[in-house]
Design an enzyme around this catalytic site. Structure first.
Site, PDB file in Angstrom:
ATOM      1  N   ASN A  15     -13.725  -8.372 -37.207  1.00  0.00           N
ATOM      2  CA  ASN A  15     -14.225  -9.508 -36.425  1.00  0.00           C
ATOM      3  C   ASN A  15     -15.477  -9.035 -35.693  1.00  0.00           C
ATOM      4  OD1 ASN A  15     -14.689 -11.555 -34.607  1.00  0.00           O
ATOM      5  ND2 ASN A  15     -12.821 -11.223 -33.414  1.00  0.00           N
ATOM      6  N   TRP A  16     -16.613  -9.542 -36.127  1.00  0.00           N
ATOM      7  CA  TRP A  16     -17.876  -9.070 -35.537  1.00  0.00           C
ATOM      8  C   TRP A  16     -18.187  -9.729 -34.196  1.00  0.00           C
ATOM      9  CZ3 TRP A  16     -21.700  -8.944 -40.344  1.00  0.00           C
ATOM     10  CH2 TRP A  16     -21.316  -7.875 -41.166  1.00  0.00           C
ATOM     11  N   LYS A  17     -17.437 -10.739 -33.829  1.00  0.00           N
ATOM     12  CA  LYS A  17     -17.689 -11.456 -32.567  1.00  0.00           C
ATOM     13  C   LYS A  17     -19.173 -11.903 -32.539  1.00  0.00           C
ATOM     14  CE  LYS A  17     -13.842  -8.902 -30.723  1.00  0.00           C
ATOM     15  NZ  LYS A  17     -13.168  -8.280 -29.601  1.00  0.00           N
ATOM     16  N   HIS A 105      -8.034 -16.612 -30.935  1.00  0.00           N
ATOM     17  CA  HIS A 105      -8.392 -15.260 -30.478  1.00  0.00           C
ATOM     18  C   HIS A 105      -8.336 -15.236 -28.946  1.00  0.00           C
ATOM     19  CE1 HIS A 105     -10.696 -11.669 -29.580  1.00  0.00           C
ATOM     20  NE2 HIS A 105     -10.383 -11.270 -30.799  1.00  0.00           N
ATOM     21  N   GLU A 107     -10.217 -14.025 -26.789  1.00  0.00           N
ATOM     22  CA  GLU A 107     -11.481 -14.357 -26.115  1.00  0.00           C
ATOM     23  C   GLU A 107     -11.687 -15.874 -26.087  1.00  0.00           C
ATOM     24  OE1 GLU A 107     -13.962 -11.674 -28.360  1.00  0.00           O
ATOM     25  OE2 GLU A 107     -12.897 -10.013 -27.410  1.00  0.00           O
ATOM     26  N   GLU A 180      -2.706  -9.096 -31.205  1.00  0.00           N
ATOM     27  CA  GLU A 180      -3.813  -8.447 -30.505  1.00  0.00           C
ATOM     28  C   GLU A 180      -3.489  -8.385 -29.016  1.00  0.00           C
ATOM     29  OE1 GLU A 180      -7.595  -8.538 -33.040  1.00  0.00           O
ATOM     30  OE2 GLU A 180      -7.649 -10.273 -31.739  1.00  0.00           O
ATOM     31  N   GLY A 186     -11.236  -4.109 -26.929  1.00  0.00           N
ATOM     32  CA  GLY A 186     -12.523  -3.668 -26.394  1.00  0.00           C
ATOM     33  C   GLY A 186     -12.397  -2.702 -25.230  1.00  0.00           C
ATOM     34  N   SER A 226      -8.788  -2.150 -30.371  1.00  0.00           N
ATOM     35  CA  SER A 226      -9.321  -0.785 -30.393  1.00  0.00           C
ATOM     36  C   SER A 226      -8.869   0.036 -31.599  1.00  0.00           C
ATOM     37  CB  SER A 226      -8.999  -0.060 -29.077  1.00  0.00           C
ATOM     38  OG  SER A 226      -9.645  -0.710 -27.994  1.00  0.00           O
ATOM     39  N   GLY A 248     -15.023  -3.783 -32.523  1.00  0.00           N
ATOM     40  CA  GLY A 248     -16.172  -2.884 -32.414  1.00  0.00           C
ATOM     41  C   GLY A 248     -16.374  -1.952 -33.600  1.00  0.00           C
TER      42      GLY A 248
HETATM   43  P1  13P Z   1     -11.791  -4.187 -30.606  1.00  0.00           P
HETATM   44  O1  13P Z   1     -11.419  -3.516 -31.905  1.00  0.00           O
HETATM   45  O2  13P Z   1     -13.248  -4.056 -30.273  1.00  0.00           O
HETATM   46  O3  13P Z   1     -10.875  -3.766 -29.507  1.00  0.00           O
HETATM   47  O4  13P Z   1     -11.558  -5.774 -30.815  1.00  0.00           O
HETATM   48  C1  13P Z   1     -10.365  -6.207 -31.356  1.00  0.00           C
HETATM   49  C2  13P Z   1     -10.466  -7.662 -31.628  1.00  0.00           C
HETATM   50  O5  13P Z   1     -10.581  -8.472 -30.714  1.00  0.00           O
HETATM   51  C3  13P Z   1     -10.462  -8.104 -33.030  1.00  0.00           C
HETATM   52  O6  13P Z   1     -10.352  -9.488 -33.142  1.00  0.00           O
END
Ligand code: 13P
Length: 268
Positions: A15-17, A105, A107, A180, A186, A226, A248
């Site tokens: 997931n590149w966000k 998600h 976020e 998650e 993150g 992570s 990330g």
């Molecule tokens: P990170 O791997 O950066 O912690 O993010 C996880 C995530 O939110 C994947 O959707």
């Protein structure tokens, strides 16, 4: 920790966000070197919607034998079209080359106020458009400390598979779940393989209760939070972990490829 051979596909998803516009997306795919993967392993990336076309055109130019990479979008609106400035629909995502959509998600839930009810509408919209939903669930640190892990996971899952939800559609599939834990996203803080196994076990049992054992057992559950090249192998080896959803560490072609390589021989 041992793990019996899973009948479910293993998904290595990124997931590149809000990272990688079209130029960076092209560069990523040009740099991507993936080892030969076992037949049950699938690669899946969620670039920003604006970079989907660049990803697709790069993938079309990859040499023969390059492992297939599916593409998804990070969010959709549940309406097919309309006066909804800034939104995009599941139908548009499908026609732009997406096969999957993230729903719920953390976020989206925390920063944009997405509710459990919204996740139901969004999962319904993915099915209407022929996309595969990847529903994200997970607890905050506070909820975990209060001992509410099971309650939170059940509530988020029941919104879509409970009596008012989409039980029949989801039992027929396809459907992907991602655990998650919010405290691990993150933050560099990763769930241990035992933490992941515990939460995935709760989710698997609940899926079985709601959908019946056979349907519940067919649903892949990914771990996200992570995930890095150095911990991917042990997480993938944990019971009931059917893949990873990487933030990330999926932004660099090399680290994404290293995580994919960890699926070739997860620790047993
Ligand atoms: P990170 O791997 O950066 O912690 O993010 C996880 C995530 O939110 C994947 O959707």
């Amino acid at each position: 920790m041992t793990k019996s051979a899973p009948a479910r596909p293993i998904l290595i998803a990124g997931n590149w966000k809000m990272n990688h516009g079209p130029a960076e997306t092209r560069a990523f795919f040009r740099d991507l070197r993936v080892p030969e993967l076992p037949s049950g392993v699938q690669l899946l990336l969620f670039p920003p919607a604006l970079s989907l076309a660049a990803a697709r055109s790069e993938l079309e130019q990859r040499p023969e034998g390059f492992p297939p990479v599916s593409l998804g979008v990070q969010n959709i609106h549940w309406e097919p079209a309309g006066a909804l400035t800034g939104e995009l629909s599941a139908e548009m995502a499908r026609s732009a080359g997406a096969s999957h959509a993230l729903v719920g998600h953390s976020e989206r839930r925390q920063l944009f106020g997405e509710s459990d009810e919204d996740t139901v509408r969004k999962v319904a919209a993915t099915y209407r458009a022929g996309l595969i939903p990847v529903l994200c669930v997970g607890e905050t640190l506070e909820e975990r400390r209060k001992g509410s892990l099971a309650r939170v996971l059940h509530r988020q899952l029941d919104a879509v598979i409970g009596p008012e939800g989409l039980r029949t559609e989801i039992a027929t599939g396809p459907f992907v779940l991602a655990y998650e834990p919010v405290w691990a996203i993150g933050t560099g803080e990763t769930a241990t393989p035992d933490d992941a196994a515990e939460a995935h076990g709760l989710l698997r049992a609940h899926l079985g209760e709601r959908l019946g054992r056979t349907a519940g057992d067919g649903i892949p559950i990914l771990y996200g939070g992570s995930v890095k090249p150095k911990n991917a192998r042990e997480l993938l080896a944990a019971p009931e972990v059917d893949g990873v959803l990487v933030g990330g560490a999926s932004l660099e072609a090399e680290s994404f490829a290293q995580i994919a390589a960890a699926s070739v021989s997860p620790q047993g």
